[in-house]
Design an enzyme around this catalytic site. Structure first.
Site, PDB file in Angstrom:
ATOM      1  CB  SER A   1      -0.957  -0.038   1.195  1.00  0.00           C
ATOM      2  OG  SER A   1      -1.900   0.981   1.149  1.00  0.00           O
TER       3      SER A   1
ATOM      4  CG  ASP B   1      -2.919   3.905  -1.552  1.00  0.00           C
ATOM      5  OD1 ASP B   1      -3.575   3.739  -2.599  1.00  0.00           O
ATOM      6  OD2 ASP B   1      -3.040   3.171  -0.552  1.00  0.00           O
TER       7      ASP B   1
ATOM      8  CG  ASP C   1      -2.922  -0.632  -2.443  1.00  0.00           C
ATOM      9  OD1 ASP C   1      -3.007   0.544  -2.061  1.00  0.00           O
ATOM     10  OD2 ASP C   1      -3.539  -1.570  -1.910  1.00  0.00           O
TER      11      ASP C   1
ATOM     12  CG  ASP D   1      -6.333   0.494  -1.033  1.00  0.00           C
ATOM     13  OD1 ASP D   1      -5.475   1.403  -0.938  1.00  0.00           O
ATOM     14  OD2 ASP D   1      -6.356  -0.495  -0.277  1.00  0.00           O
TER      15      ASP D   1
END
Length: 455
Positions: A104, A243, A245, A247
């Protein structure tokens, strides 16, 4: 969750090269997950693997692939894709599960694993427990006739881009809108510019040149200063930061002012409520600003607070029949559009709302007045245990009485280190600072007493 050896609240995460974020563990994890998914299945399961742009993703992708194939599971390799894209494609392609290799918003030295079910939702506690039990079993490879196969899904980006665009009305257009996208040198670097450009926007992208090591470095939703500067320099209408990743999403208005997850929830909730489309309560977390609760109360929309973590937000939404929830950090769940937090889809939802109301972001969020917030971290041996002491309970009661109807206080113990977070919100910034310091001192004092009495 406390009995888990590997799974935390958001999968398995840690520093690359340190157990369990190592190639040998990922090989075993792939086999264990494959064995669990194959149990009772009448046909060979397929598992999709996506990743962000960390250099270690190549290593873990290969290890997971080998383990899954050894368990008799077919594998579809998606390449660099946002976490919510893997959730969607798992559901769309009728796969048994999806795996995301990502840490993340963390730096490239970290990595992690998340799993999605066939429904595009995070694995249940029961399945995670079964995988942990299988990890302790002997590594057994199925016969050659039963081995899985691995293929690359060449059209993954195009499939997900079309899905994102399908979440807004066919007539919706971004023509005439100047947007700066910050892709955090992460998983959205290919698909996000494609989606917004195909909807007609004039797109400038930053953080779109990953090299395996620069993910989240001075860019993205956790470092929005680069986006603020770019929005002002480009005279853009809005900035959008994801961010690593994809999400999470943070927005920046035309004035360079940040709009976090609380702002986004307010803008979306107000619009849904005005159109009579809002179902159930809005779900925030313990860290959602008290100003959001007050602003929603004026609309007669209840706010339910979940524990920090998007999985807990989702649980509360399902339990209370809600459709909109999220975290201040930018995890936004629009269950009428996606099964999981999705930065691109949440950003499109806001842009659709702004277009429908003929407002810009700065104007749309004007009804939300956030209260000053002070957070003090008390790091000391015995700090977590001190929360049960009479000293801290008395101090907490006094602060709650002082702030009643005007603010709130949250005491949270870290689950992994001797740390307590003292968070206080209120209309008077000076009072909030003073109360936070006083309560933090009470925790420190009680922690010292605890360690003295329990050496």
């Amino acid at each position: 969750m406390s009995t888990r050896k590997y799974f935390g609240t958001d999968g398995i995460r840690g520093q690359v090269g340190q157990w369990p974020i190592s190639a040998d563990f990922m090989l075993r994890l792939g086999r264990a997950a494959g064995a669990v998914l194959a149990r009772g299945s009448t046909r060979k399961p397929t598992v999709l693997i996506g990743k962000d742009t960390r250099v270690s993703g190549y290593m873990f992708e290969s290890a997971l692939e080998a383990g899954l194939v050894a368990a008799g599971v077919d594998v579809g390799l998606l390449g660099p894709m946002p976490t919510p894209a893997v959730a969607f494609l798992t559901r769309s392609m009728r796969a048994a599960a999806g795996i995301v290799i990502s840490a993340s918003h963390n730096p490239h030295t970290d990595n992690g694993i998340k799993f999605f079910s066939a429904m595009g939702e995070k694995f249940s506690d029961e399945i995670e427990q079964a995988i942990e039990e299988e990890l302790d079993a002997e590594f057994v490879t199925v016969s050659s006739e039963q081995l899985g196969k691995a293929t690359r899904v060449a059209d993954a980006v195009a499939r997900y881009a079309e899905y994102c665009k399908a979440t807004v009305p066919e007539e919706f257009t971004l023509r005439g809108t100047k947007i700066v996208l910050d892709c955090a040198h992460g998983a959205t670097y290919q698909v996000a510019p494609k989606v917004f450009a195909e909807l007609g926007a004039d797109v400038t992208a930053i953080g779109d040149k990953p090299d395996g090591f620069n993910i989240n470095r001075d860019v993205g939703s956790t470092h929005p200063q680069a986006l603020q500067q770019a929005v002002l320099a480009q005279s853009a209408d809005v900035g959008i930061a994801f961010d690593g990743d994809g999400d999470r999403v943070i927005l920046v208005d035309r004035n360079g002012t940040i709009a976090d997850g609380d702002d986004i929830l307010y803008v979306l909730a107000r619009s849904l409520f005005a159109r009579g489309c809002l179902r159930g309560p809005v779900v925030g977390t313990l860290m959602s600003n008290y100003g959001l609760e007050q602003a929603l109360a004026e609309l007669e929309v209840p706010l339910i607070r979940a524990n920090v973590g998007d999985r807990y937000v989702l649980q509360q939404l399902k339990a209370n029949g809600g459709m909109l929830g999220g975290e201040t950090s930018g995890h936004i769940l629009c269950l009428d559009r996606a099964t999981t937090g999705d930065g691109i889809i949440a950003a499109l939802a806001v842009l659709e709302t702004l277009a429908a109301s003929d407002q810009d972001l700065a104007l749309a969020r004007r009804g939300l007045q956030k209260l000053p917030q002070v957070m003090v971290n008390v790091r000391a041996p015995g700090a977590r245990e001190a929360l049960a002491s009479d000293t801290v309970r008395h101090a907490l009661t006094e602060v709650e009485r002082t702030l009643q109807g005007r603010g709130r206080v949250v005491l949270r113990a870290s689950g992994t280190e001797p740390l307590v977070r003292v968070t206080i919100e209120g209309a008077d910034a000076g009072e909030v600072q003073q109360l936070a310091g006083w309560l933090a001192d009470a925790v420190k004092s009680a922690a010292h007493v605890h360690m003295t009495e329990n050496p």
